[in-house]
Design a protein around this motif. Structure first.
Motif, PDB file in Angstrom:
ATOM      1  N   GLY A  27       1.046  -1.280  -0.018  1.00  0.00           N
ATOM      2  CA  GLY A  27       0.182   0.104   0.029  1.00  0.00           C
ATOM      3  C   GLY A  27       0.932   1.361   0.017  1.00  0.00           C
ATOM      4  N   PHE A  28       0.077   2.259  -0.310  1.00  0.00           N
ATOM      5  CA  PHE A  28       0.724   3.787  -0.420  1.00  0.00           C
ATOM      6  C   PHE A  28      -0.265   4.520   0.127  1.00  0.00           C
ATOM      7  CE2 PHE A  28      -0.861   2.855  -4.694  1.00  0.00           C
ATOM      8  CZ  PHE A  28      -1.183   4.279  -4.755  1.00  0.00           C
ATOM      9  N   SER A  29       0.351   5.880   0.489  1.00  0.00           N
ATOM     10  CA  SER A  29      -0.580   6.940   0.750  1.00  0.00           C
ATOM     11  C   SER A  29       0.266   8.307   0.331  1.00  0.00           C
ATOM     12  CB  SER A  29      -1.018   7.023   2.217  1.00  0.00           C
ATOM     13  OG  SER A  29       0.009   7.329   3.057  1.00  0.00           O
ATOM     14  N   ILE A  30      -0.597   9.302  -0.057  1.00  0.00           N
ATOM     15  CA  ILE A  30       0.068  10.528  -0.365  1.00  0.00           C
ATOM     16  C   ILE A  30      -0.841  11.708  -0.105  1.00  0.00           C
ATOM     17  CG2 ILE A  30      -0.936  10.347  -2.811  1.00  0.00           C
ATOM     18  CD1 ILE A  30       1.679  11.986  -3.727  1.00  0.00           C
ATOM     19  N   ARG A  31      -0.231  12.907   0.186  1.00  0.00           N
ATOM     20  CA  ARG A  31      -1.191  13.977   0.476  1.00  0.00           C
ATOM     21  C   ARG A  31      -1.931  14.463  -0.620  1.00  0.00           C
ATOM     22  NH1 ARG A  31      -2.963  15.645   5.108  1.00  0.00           N
ATOM     23  NH2 ARG A  31      -0.993  15.089   6.062  1.00  0.00           N
ATOM     24  N   HIS A  32      -3.391  14.787  -0.628  1.00  0.00           N
ATOM     25  CA  HIS A  32      -4.140  15.226  -1.593  1.00  0.00           C
ATOM     26  C   HIS A  32      -4.697  16.516  -1.192  1.00  0.00           C
ATOM     27  CE1 HIS A  32      -7.860  14.976  -4.230  1.00  0.00           C
ATOM     28  NE2 HIS A  32      -6.803  14.507  -5.208  1.00  0.00           N
ATOM     29  N   ILE A  33      -4.800  17.344  -2.163  1.00  0.00           N
ATOM     30  CA  ILE A  33      -5.111  18.808  -2.065  1.00  0.00           C
ATOM     31  C   ILE A  33      -4.801  19.466  -0.675  1.00  0.00           C
ATOM     32  CG2 ILE A  33      -6.928  18.546  -4.053  1.00  0.00           C
ATOM     33  CD1 ILE A  33      -9.169  18.689  -1.954  1.00  0.00           C
ATOM     34  N   MET A  34      -3.611  19.132  -0.290  1.00  0.00           N
ATOM     35  CA  MET A  34      -2.916  19.625   1.026  1.00  0.00           C
ATOM     36  C   MET A  34      -3.942  19.361   2.056  1.00  0.00           C
ATOM     37  SD  MET A  34      -0.319  21.743  -0.405  1.00  0.00           S
ATOM     38  CE  MET A  34      -0.039  22.761   0.809  1.00  0.00           C
ATOM     39  N   ILE A  35      -5.087  18.668   2.163  1.00  0.00           N
ATOM     40  CA  ILE A  35      -5.954  18.454   3.378  1.00  0.00           C
ATOM     41  C   ILE A  35      -5.897  17.028   3.838  1.00  0.00           C
ATOM     42  CG2 ILE A  35      -7.316  20.664   3.002  1.00  0.00           C
ATOM     43  CD1 ILE A  35      -9.267  19.107   1.710  1.00  0.00           C
ATOM     44  N   SER A  36      -5.922  16.269   2.905  1.00  0.00           N
ATOM     45  CA  SER A  36      -6.101  14.801   3.379  1.00  0.00           C
ATOM     46  C   SER A  36      -5.249  13.755   2.523  1.00  0.00           C
ATOM     47  CB  SER A  36      -7.665  14.054   2.854  1.00  0.00           C
ATOM     48  OG  SER A  36      -7.679  14.460   1.455  1.00  0.00           O
ATOM     49  N   LYS A  37      -5.540  12.485   2.734  1.00  0.00           N
ATOM     50  CA  LYS A  37      -4.269  11.600   1.849  1.00  0.00           C
ATOM     51  C   LYS A  37      -5.168  10.672   1.185  1.00  0.00           C
ATOM     52  CE  LYS A  37      -0.670  11.828   5.231  1.00  0.00           C
ATOM     53  NZ  LYS A  37       0.085  10.746   6.157  1.00  0.00           N
ATOM     54  N   LEU A 157       8.216  11.121 -10.705  1.00  0.00           N
ATOM     55  CA  LEU A 157       7.083  11.195 -10.685  1.00  0.00           C
ATOM     56  C   LEU A 157       6.791  12.539 -10.338  1.00  0.00           C
ATOM     57  CD1 LEU A 157       6.253   8.078  -8.714  1.00  0.00           C
ATOM     58  CD2 LEU A 157       6.161   8.275 -11.082  1.00  0.00           C
ATOM     59  N   THR A 158       6.657  13.822 -11.208  1.00  0.00           N
ATOM     60  CA  THR A 158       6.826  14.997 -11.205  1.00  0.00           C
ATOM     61  C   THR A 158       5.427  15.657 -11.289  1.00  0.00           C
ATOM     62  OG1 THR A 158       7.618  15.604 -13.035  1.00  0.00           O
ATOM     63  CG2 THR A 158       9.040  15.197 -11.318  1.00  0.00           C
ATOM     64  N   TYR A 159       4.554  15.045 -11.969  1.00  0.00           N
ATOM     65  CA  TYR A 159       3.211  15.379 -12.273  1.00  0.00           C
ATOM     66  C   TYR A 159       2.409  16.265 -11.004  1.00  0.00           C
ATOM     67  CZ  TYR A 159      -1.718  16.324 -13.761  1.00  0.00           C
ATOM     68  OH  TYR A 159      -2.802  16.692 -13.618  1.00  0.00           O
ATOM     69  N   ASN A 160       2.062  17.577 -11.225  1.00  0.00           N
ATOM     70  CA  ASN A 160       1.322  18.038 -10.052  1.00  0.00           C
ATOM     71  C   ASN A 160       0.540  19.501 -10.827  1.00  0.00           C
ATOM     72  OD1 ASN A 160       0.527  18.484  -7.523  1.00  0.00           O
ATOM     73  ND2 ASN A 160       2.638  18.680  -6.792  1.00  0.00           N
ATOM     74  N   ALA A 161      -0.323  19.935  -9.927  1.00  0.00           N
ATOM     75  CA  ALA A 161      -1.276  21.060 -10.468  1.00  0.00           C
ATOM     76  C   ALA A 161      -1.578  21.956  -9.343  1.00  0.00           C
ATOM     77  CB  ALA A 161      -2.565  20.426 -10.645  1.00  0.00           C
ATOM     78  N   ALA A 162      -1.277  23.116  -9.898  1.00  0.00           N
ATOM     79  CA  ALA A 162      -1.633  24.193  -8.680  1.00  0.00           C
ATOM     80  C   ALA A 162      -3.216  24.271  -8.560  1.00  0.00           C
ATOM     81  CB  ALA A 162      -1.274  25.607  -9.370  1.00  0.00           C
ATOM     82  N   GLY A 171       1.183  16.196  -2.750  1.00  0.00           N
ATOM     83  CA  GLY A 171       2.356  16.185  -2.125  1.00  0.00           C
ATOM     84  C   GLY A 171       3.482  15.449  -2.715  1.00  0.00           C
ATOM     85  N   ASP A 172       4.681  15.605  -2.091  1.00  0.00           N
ATOM     86  CA  ASP A 172       5.899  14.899  -2.789  1.00  0.00           C
ATOM     87  C   ASP A 172       6.367  13.771  -2.009  1.00  0.00           C
ATOM     88  OD1 ASP A 172       6.880  16.412  -0.750  1.00  0.00           O
ATOM     89  OD2 ASP A 172       8.467  17.088  -1.840  1.00  0.00           O
ATOM     90  N   LYS A 173       5.830  13.654  -0.683  1.00  0.00           N
ATOM     91  CA  LYS A 173       5.942  12.648   0.121  1.00  0.00           C
ATOM     92  C   LYS A 173       4.960  11.500  -0.032  1.00  0.00           C
ATOM     93  CE  LYS A 173       9.665  14.488   2.035  1.00  0.00           C
ATOM     94  NZ  LYS A 173      11.018  14.610   1.267  1.00  0.00           N
ATOM     95  N   VAL A 174       5.561  10.063  -0.095  1.00  0.00           N
ATOM     96  CA  VAL A 174       4.680   8.913  -0.463  1.00  0.00           C
ATOM     97  C   VAL A 174       5.226   7.999   0.603  1.00  0.00           C
ATOM     98  CG1 VAL A 174       3.963   7.042  -1.950  1.00  0.00           C
ATOM     99  CG2 VAL A 174       4.488   9.186  -2.929  1.00  0.00           C
ATOM    100  N   THR A 175       4.189   7.448   1.604  1.00  0.00           N
ATOM    101  CA  THR A 175       4.295   6.520   2.429  1.00  0.00           C
ATOM    102  C   THR A 175       4.107   5.332   1.904  1.00  0.00           C
ATOM    103  OG1 THR A 175       3.890   8.098   4.296  1.00  0.00           O
ATOM    104  CG2 THR A 175       3.882   5.784   4.777  1.00  0.00           C
ATOM    105  N   ILE A 176       5.027   4.259   1.929  1.00  0.00           N
ATOM    106  CA  ILE A 176       4.740   2.888   1.412  1.00  0.00           C
ATOM    107  C   ILE A 176       4.764   1.908   2.561  1.00  0.00           C
ATOM    108  CG2 ILE A 176       5.789   1.186   0.270  1.00  0.00           C
ATOM    109  CD1 ILE A 176       7.679   3.162  -1.205  1.00  0.00           C
ATOM    110  N   THR A 177       3.554   1.473   2.774  1.00  0.00           N
ATOM    111  CA  THR A 177       3.129   0.456   3.840  1.00  0.00           C
ATOM    112  C   THR A 177       3.080  -1.069   3.026  1.00  0.00           C
ATOM    113  OG1 THR A 177       2.231   2.164   4.981  1.00  0.00           O
ATOM    114  CG2 THR A 177       1.924  -0.047   5.928  1.00  0.00           C
ATOM    115  N   LEU A 178       3.957  -1.863   3.883  1.00  0.00           N
ATOM    116  CA  LEU A 178       3.835  -3.316   3.401  1.00  0.00           C
ATOM    117  C   LEU A 178       3.360  -4.199   4.556  1.00  0.00           C
ATOM    118  CD1 LEU A 178       7.259  -3.491   1.609  1.00  0.00           C
ATOM    119  CD2 LEU A 178       5.307  -2.782   0.652  1.00  0.00           C
TER     120      LEU A 178
END
Length: 187
Positions: A27-37, A157-162, A171-178
């Motif tokens: 699994g993985f998680s990433i910050r989305h629209i600065m408010i959640s993951k 993996l640089t895609y982003n949108a203002a 976000g640029d940090k991705v948490t990988i959980t196995l």
């Protein structure tokens, strides 16, 4: 000279272990629209663990199939498979090969090389043994959780949108959980 562990691991056995995909998750998680993951998984993966008499001499090889990405939203998953992100057609797998195992004050770390989208970077996973035991069918199994945080931009993996409200979409940090369960191969 190899270090030896100072911690006893109850039930530990040397041998070759194969991941049990029905009892494991990548699994993985990433910050989305600065408010959640946003969380997701790779539904197709494999791994082999070769545990040595001295656990610090053990090795891991693992691979996840990029096309199996699942964030529970088909349009997003399709976009993640494109060249904006993983480019699954050109880079069909994400791969990890361990380069060492360390113990620090009873905590274990697995160092290795992670390859995403053709870019290989060193990564360290915090590794926590869940335990060992036999299932009802006589298979000897081990369980563990491993976690690492990577910067997705370092892997291309640089895609982003203002956002109109300020900030960025991702976000640029991705948490990988196995969450891992593996079976000891019978020799």
């Amino acid at each position: 000279m190899t270090d030896t562990i100072t911690t006893t691991i109850p039930g530990y056995k040397a041998g070759t272990w194969t991941i049990d995909p029905t009892h494991s998750e990548v699994g993985f998680s990433i910050r989305h629209i600065m408010i959640s993951k946003v969380k997701g998984t790779f539904d197709s993966f494999n791994a082999t663990f070769v545990t040595a008499e001295n656990p610090l001499d053990s090795t891991v090889t693992a691979s996840a199939v990029v096309a199996s990405i699942n964030t529970n939203e088909a349009n997003r998953d399709g976009h993640l498979r494109t060249g904006d992100f993983f480019d699954a057609e050109t880079y069909p797998t994400i791969d990890f090969v361990s380069t060492g195992v360390r113990e620090v004050k009873g905590d274990f770390f697995i160092d290795g090389d992670l390859t995403i989208k053709g870019v290989t970077k060193p990564v360290t996973f915090d590794f926590e043994f869940g335990g060992f035991g036999s299932d009802p069918y006589g298979n000897y199994k081990g369980g563990a959780t491993a976690k690492a945080v990577v910067n997705r931009e370092e892997f291309g993996l640089t895609y982003n949108a203002a956002l109109e409200t300020g900030g960025v979409l991702l976000g640029d940090k991705v948490t990988i959980t196995l969450e891992l369960q593996a079976v000891l191969n019978q020799d």
